[in-house]
Design a protein around this motif. Structure first.
Motif, PDB file in Angstrom:
ATOM      1  N   LYS A   2       0.832  -1.187   0.000  1.00  0.00           N
ATOM      2  CA  LYS A   2       0.000   0.000   0.000  1.00  0.00           C
ATOM      3  C   LYS A   2       0.872   1.244   0.000  1.00  0.00           C
ATOM      4  CE  LYS A   2      -4.019  -1.750   2.323  1.00  0.00           C
ATOM      5  NZ  LYS A   2      -4.918  -1.564   3.441  1.00  0.00           N
ATOM      6  N   ASN A   3       0.387   2.246  -0.674  1.00  0.00           N
ATOM      7  CA  ASN A   3       1.078   3.536  -0.701  1.00  0.00           C
ATOM      8  C   ASN A   3       0.641   4.344   0.524  1.00  0.00           C
ATOM      9  OD1 ASN A   3       2.262   5.940  -1.257  1.00  0.00           O
ATOM     10  ND2 ASN A   3       1.376   6.174  -3.294  1.00  0.00           N
ATOM     11  N   PRO A   4       1.569   4.693   1.428  1.00  0.00           N
ATOM     12  CA  PRO A   4       1.155   5.424   2.642  1.00  0.00           C
ATOM     13  C   PRO A   4       0.757   6.868   2.344  1.00  0.00           C
ATOM     14  CG  PRO A   4       3.532   5.155   2.601  1.00  0.00           C
ATOM     15  CD  PRO A   4       2.985   4.391   1.432  1.00  0.00           C
ATOM     16  N   PHE A   5       1.136   7.395   1.186  1.00  0.00           N
ATOM     17  CA  PHE A   5       0.828   8.783   0.861  1.00  0.00           C
ATOM     18  C   PHE A   5      -0.457   8.929   0.052  1.00  0.00           C
ATOM     19  CE2 PHE A   5       5.461   8.742   1.319  1.00  0.00           C
ATOM     20  CZ  PHE A   5       5.570   9.646   2.376  1.00  0.00           C
ATOM     21  N   LYS A   6      -1.123   7.825  -0.179  1.00  0.00           N
ATOM     22  CA  LYS A   6      -2.352   7.878  -0.956  1.00  0.00           C
ATOM     23  C   LYS A   6      -3.438   8.572  -0.138  1.00  0.00           C
ATOM     24  CE  LYS A   6      -5.384   5.129  -3.727  1.00  0.00           C
ATOM     25  NZ  LYS A   6      -5.708   3.810  -4.204  1.00  0.00           N
ATOM     26  N   ASN A   7      -4.147   9.458  -0.809  1.00  0.00           N
ATOM     27  CA  ASN A   7      -5.188  10.235  -0.132  1.00  0.00           C
ATOM     28  C   ASN A   7      -6.384   9.357   0.185  1.00  0.00           C
ATOM     29  OD1 ASN A   7      -3.725  12.594  -0.248  1.00  0.00           O
ATOM     30  ND2 ASN A   7      -4.425  13.023  -2.329  1.00  0.00           N
ATOM     31  N   LYS A   8      -6.792   9.415   1.453  1.00  0.00           N
ATOM     32  CA  LYS A   8      -7.919   8.600   1.878  1.00  0.00           C
ATOM     33  C   LYS A   8      -9.123   9.460   2.209  1.00  0.00           C
ATOM     34  CE  LYS A   8      -4.902   5.108   3.695  1.00  0.00           C
ATOM     35  NZ  LYS A   8      -4.455   4.345   4.838  1.00  0.00           N
ATOM     36  N   PHE A   9      -9.004  10.768   1.947  1.00  0.00           N
ATOM     37  CA  PHE A   9     -10.092  11.682   2.287  1.00  0.00           C
ATOM     38  C   PHE A   9     -11.100  11.732   1.145  1.00  0.00           C
ATOM     39  CE2 PHE A   9      -6.331  13.382   4.487  1.00  0.00           C
ATOM     40  CZ  PHE A   9      -6.767  13.210   5.779  1.00  0.00           C
ATOM     41  N   ASN A  11     -13.484  14.230   1.054  1.00  0.00           N
ATOM     42  CA  ASN A  11     -13.702  15.645   0.771  1.00  0.00           C
ATOM     43  C   ASN A  11     -12.617  16.130  -0.192  1.00  0.00           C
ATOM     44  OD1 ASN A  11     -14.074  18.394   0.773  1.00  0.00           O
ATOM     45  ND2 ASN A  11     -14.457  18.500   2.979  1.00  0.00           N
ATOM     46  N   PRO A  12     -12.999  16.812  -1.295  1.00  0.00           N
ATOM     47  CA  PRO A  12     -11.987  17.221  -2.279  1.00  0.00           C
ATOM     48  C   PRO A  12     -10.984  18.238  -1.723  1.00  0.00           C
ATOM     49  CG  PRO A  12     -14.203  17.862  -3.014  1.00  0.00           C
ATOM     50  CD  PRO A  12     -14.358  17.114  -1.738  1.00  0.00           C
ATOM     51  N   TRP A  13     -11.429  19.106  -0.815  1.00  0.00           N
ATOM     52  CA  TRP A  13     -10.498  20.091  -0.245  1.00  0.00           C
ATOM     53  C   TRP A  13      -9.469  19.412   0.651  1.00  0.00           C
ATOM     54  CZ3 TRP A  13      -9.616  24.650  -1.995  1.00  0.00           C
ATOM     55  CH2 TRP A  13     -10.609  25.322  -2.707  1.00  0.00           C
ATOM     56  N   LEU A  14      -9.907  18.494   1.445  1.00  0.00           N
ATOM     57  CA  LEU A  14      -8.964  17.777   2.304  1.00  0.00           C
ATOM     58  C   LEU A  14      -8.010  16.936   1.473  1.00  0.00           C
ATOM     59  CD1 LEU A  14     -11.219  16.646   5.265  1.00  0.00           C
ATOM     60  CD2 LEU A  14      -9.495  18.442   5.239  1.00  0.00           C
ATOM     61  N   ARG A  15      -8.518  16.367   0.420  1.00  0.00           N
ATOM     62  CA  ARG A  15      -7.661  15.594  -0.465  1.00  0.00           C
ATOM     63  C   ARG A  15      -6.601  16.500  -1.114  1.00  0.00           C
ATOM     64  NH1 ARG A  15     -10.774  12.606  -4.989  1.00  0.00           N
ATOM     65  NH2 ARG A  15     -12.355  13.058  -3.462  1.00  0.00           N
ATOM     66  N   PHE A  16      -7.047  17.703  -1.514  1.00  0.00           N
ATOM     67  CA  PHE A  16      -6.114  18.646  -2.122  1.00  0.00           C
ATOM     68  C   PHE A  16      -5.060  19.121  -1.109  1.00  0.00           C
ATOM     69  CE2 PHE A  16      -5.091  23.127  -3.022  1.00  0.00           C
ATOM     70  CZ  PHE A  16      -4.436  22.954  -4.238  1.00  0.00           C
ATOM     71  N   LEU A  17      -5.495  19.443   0.101  1.00  0.00           N
ATOM     72  CA  LEU A  17      -4.570  19.944   1.123  1.00  0.00           C
ATOM     73  C   LEU A  17      -3.642  18.867   1.670  1.00  0.00           C
ATOM     74  CD1 LEU A  17      -6.870  22.378   3.099  1.00  0.00           C
ATOM     75  CD2 LEU A  17      -5.026  22.948   1.510  1.00  0.00           C
ATOM     76  N   VAL A  22       1.382  20.252  -2.223  1.00  0.00           N
ATOM     77  CA  VAL A  22       0.657  21.403  -1.674  1.00  0.00           C
ATOM     78  C   VAL A  22       1.185  21.728  -0.286  1.00  0.00           C
ATOM     79  CG1 VAL A  22      -1.603  22.218  -0.935  1.00  0.00           C
ATOM     80  CG2 VAL A  22      -1.380  20.954  -3.071  1.00  0.00           C
ATOM     81  N   LEU A  23       1.418  20.723   0.523  1.00  0.00           N
ATOM     82  CA  LEU A  23       1.947  20.946   1.871  1.00  0.00           C
ATOM     83  C   LEU A  23       3.325  21.591   1.830  1.00  0.00           C
ATOM     84  CD1 LEU A  23       0.853  17.684   3.703  1.00  0.00           C
ATOM     85  CD2 LEU A  23      -0.046  19.995   3.998  1.00  0.00           C
ATOM     86  N   ILE A  24       4.169  21.116   0.964  1.00  0.00           N
ATOM     87  CA  ILE A  24       5.514  21.694   0.847  1.00  0.00           C
ATOM     88  C   ILE A  24       5.432  23.127   0.342  1.00  0.00           C
ATOM     89  CG2 ILE A  24       7.681  21.536  -0.435  1.00  0.00           C
ATOM     90  CD1 ILE A  24       7.359  18.471  -0.254  1.00  0.00           C
ATOM     91  N   THR A  25       4.559  23.368  -0.605  1.00  0.00           N
ATOM     92  CA  THR A  25       4.393  24.725  -1.130  1.00  0.00           C
ATOM     93  C   THR A  25       3.855  25.663  -0.057  1.00  0.00           C
ATOM     94  OG1 THR A  25       3.946  23.818  -3.330  1.00  0.00           O
ATOM     95  CG2 THR A  25       3.312  26.099  -2.934  1.00  0.00           C
ATOM     96  N   LEU A  26       2.868  25.228   0.709  1.00  0.00           N
ATOM     97  CA  LEU A  26       2.337  26.044   1.800  1.00  0.00           C
ATOM     98  C   LEU A  26       3.401  26.321   2.853  1.00  0.00           C
ATOM     99  CD1 LEU A  26      -1.228  24.559   2.309  1.00  0.00           C
ATOM    100  CD2 LEU A  26      -0.611  26.792   1.377  1.00  0.00           C
ATOM    101  N   PHE A  27       4.173  25.310   3.192  1.00  0.00           N
ATOM    102  CA  PHE A  27       5.249  25.503   4.156  1.00  0.00           C
ATOM    103  C   PHE A  27       6.257  26.530   3.632  1.00  0.00           C
ATOM    104  CE2 PHE A  27       9.528  24.418   5.603  1.00  0.00           C
ATOM    105  CZ  PHE A  27       9.364  24.620   6.960  1.00  0.00           C
ATOM    106  N   PHE A  28       6.600  26.432   2.372  1.00  0.00           N
ATOM    107  CA  PHE A  28       7.549  27.373   1.771  1.00  0.00           C
ATOM    108  C   PHE A  28       7.004  28.804   1.797  1.00  0.00           C
ATOM    109  CE2 PHE A  28       9.105  29.612  -2.018  1.00  0.00           C
ATOM    110  CZ  PHE A  28      10.456  29.649  -1.714  1.00  0.00           C
TER     111      PHE A  28
END
Length: 111
Positions: A2-9, A11-17, A22-28
């Motif tokens: 199984k891919n641990p980074f696969k989105n399990k959400f 909700n499309p917004w939670l999946r996007f976030l 996206v997380l790395i870009t937001l952190f930057f």
């Protein structure tokens, strides 16, 4: 496997976030705006100081021009005499000087 980074959400917004890019870009972005030595807020302060210094520079350039004109005028003896009489209350031997002060010109001293 199984891919641990696969989105399990669902909700499309939670999946996007939850996307790692996206997380790395937001952190930057947060890092650059708030935490970096050259952050946005520091740059705003520095830009305001630069504008203030440029205004001061222009003011002093204007004052230098005025002083240069005054120096040119003081090349003749008549102008030097006039300047000395007006600014330093100098007089000739046969003259008397009377200084007239008006009521609004003086600073009132507290008793």
């Amino acid at each position: 496997m199984k891919n641990p980074f696969k989105n399990k959400f669902k909700n499309p917004w939670l999946r996007f976030l939850s996307n790692r890019y996206v997380l790395i870009t937001l952190f930057f972005i947060v890092w650059m705006i708030f935490l970096d030595n050259y952050s946005y807020f520091d740059q705003r302060i520095l830009n305001n100081e630069i504008e203030e210094l440029e205004d001061n520079k222009q003011y002093y350039k204007d004052e230098i021009k005025k002083d240069e004109q005054s120096i040119k005028m003081l090349k003749s003896n008549d102008q030097v005499e006039k300047f000395a009489r007006e600014k330093y209350y100098m007089k000739r031997d046969s003259e008397d000087i009377y200084i007239i002060e008006y009521e609004g010109d003086t600073i009132k001293k507290g008793l």
